[in-house]
Scaffold this active site. Sequence first.
Site, PDB file in Angstrom:
ATOM      1  N   ILE A  98      80.256  23.538  36.377  1.00  0.00           N
ATOM      2  CA  ILE A  98      80.146  22.101  36.581  1.00  0.00           C
ATOM      3  C   ILE A  98      78.711  21.691  36.299  1.00  0.00           C
ATOM      4  O   ILE A  98      77.769  22.311  36.792  1.00  0.00           O
ATOM      5  CB  ILE A  98      80.533  21.713  38.020  1.00  0.00           C
ATOM      6  CG1 ILE A  98      82.008  22.041  38.280  1.00  0.00           C
ATOM      7  CG2 ILE A  98      80.263  20.232  38.281  1.00  0.00           C
ATOM      8  CD1 ILE A  98      82.436  21.839  39.722  1.00  0.00           C
ATOM      9  N   CYS A  99      78.548  20.688  35.469  1.00  0.00           N
ATOM     10  CA  CYS A  99      77.227  20.119  35.170  1.00  0.00           C
ATOM     11  C   CYS A  99      76.277  21.211  34.630  1.00  0.00           C
ATOM     12  O   CYS A  99      76.630  21.944  33.714  1.00  0.00           O
ATOM     13  CB  CYS A  99      76.672  19.443  36.408  1.00  0.00           C
ATOM     14  SG  CYS A  99      75.278  18.328  36.104  1.00  0.00           S
ATOM     15  N   THR A 100      75.094  21.351  35.244  1.00  0.00           N
ATOM     16  CA  THR A 100      74.103  22.307  34.749  1.00  0.00           C
ATOM     17  C   THR A 100      74.456  23.751  35.061  1.00  0.00           C
ATOM     18  O   THR A 100      73.732  24.665  34.654  1.00  0.00           O
ATOM     19  CB  THR A 100      72.720  21.995  35.348  1.00  0.00           C
ATOM     20  OG1 THR A 100      72.835  21.931  36.773  1.00  0.00           O
ATOM     21  CG2 THR A 100      72.196  20.658  34.821  1.00  0.00           C
TER      22      THR A 100
END
Length: 318
Positions: A98-100
């Site tokens: 998720i995300c970074t």
Amino acid sequence: MLSVGFILHPAFSPMGLAALTAFDIANTHAGAVLYDVKLLSARGGPVRGSMGFSIETETLSDRYFDLLIIGGSMGETGDEVVEFVRDAPRFCRRIASICTGAFVLAAAGLLDGRRATTHWAYAREMEQKYPKIKVEEDRIFIKDGPVWTSAGMTAGIDLALAFIEEDFGSDIARTVARKLVVYHRRTGGQTQFSTLLELEPKSDRIQKVLTYARRNLTNRLDVDELAGIASLSPRQFSRAFRTETGQSPARAIENLRLEVARGMMEDTNHSIDSVALQTGFADRDRMRRAFLRAYGQPPQTIRRATRAAMGEPDHIDA
């Protein structure tokens, strides 16, 4: 029961945990433990988030997980996590970020030669730092084999809904989405950006016009109709609209039609003619020309790319 491991990093954002709520609601709705979720960290114990509170975690171990998710972080990720993730394909059926969190997968080499995404603000950095990855910065999430990556924080909810649909079917995924009060579901190929957010009108009057237009795309939505909604003359309306949004009314309406049409092409099996009618383009040729201007690709190509992102079979669209 499917086992899920969720790796937390120091300085994690609370919003990054939103995906876990989807699994929790799926369990509640089913009246059974569909997903057994374990929170993990490099050394176990409490992990302090960006807002100052801590969450208790278990130590990383090579137990079997049906799904291993690497959360995003606003801080540094330790080498122990990268080493663990590098070895994870041996004991995990699916791995996601998720995300970074995608940077952990990248550092572990699991994204080499794969298509991947992350938060749009960090996509260029990933592309430069890891040239072997085919970074697609404008995607909600991407599935490439057993590895999934998603965009910024709220995209984790879309990712979780996609897993629920894959595991237990569309009905339960729709139910979970309704209880979360979100759309079911943004597709992996859908853009990370919103036309309404980009326009950013400064007055309630122009915002009212845009809301009306978004709800009535099958109307002509010419200047006279929109000016009437704003209670302005056509000339006053055109001037005010351009001043507040930086776009002409015609361009803004076309962008709204494009956003909805693209979503329908990605997330439904409607024919191109049907999508064109439902979004106010009137015919497929007009919609095709608009897609080429905006995206450089015809609608069919975008639909195929979306299905490829989801790992779905391609087919010829009518």
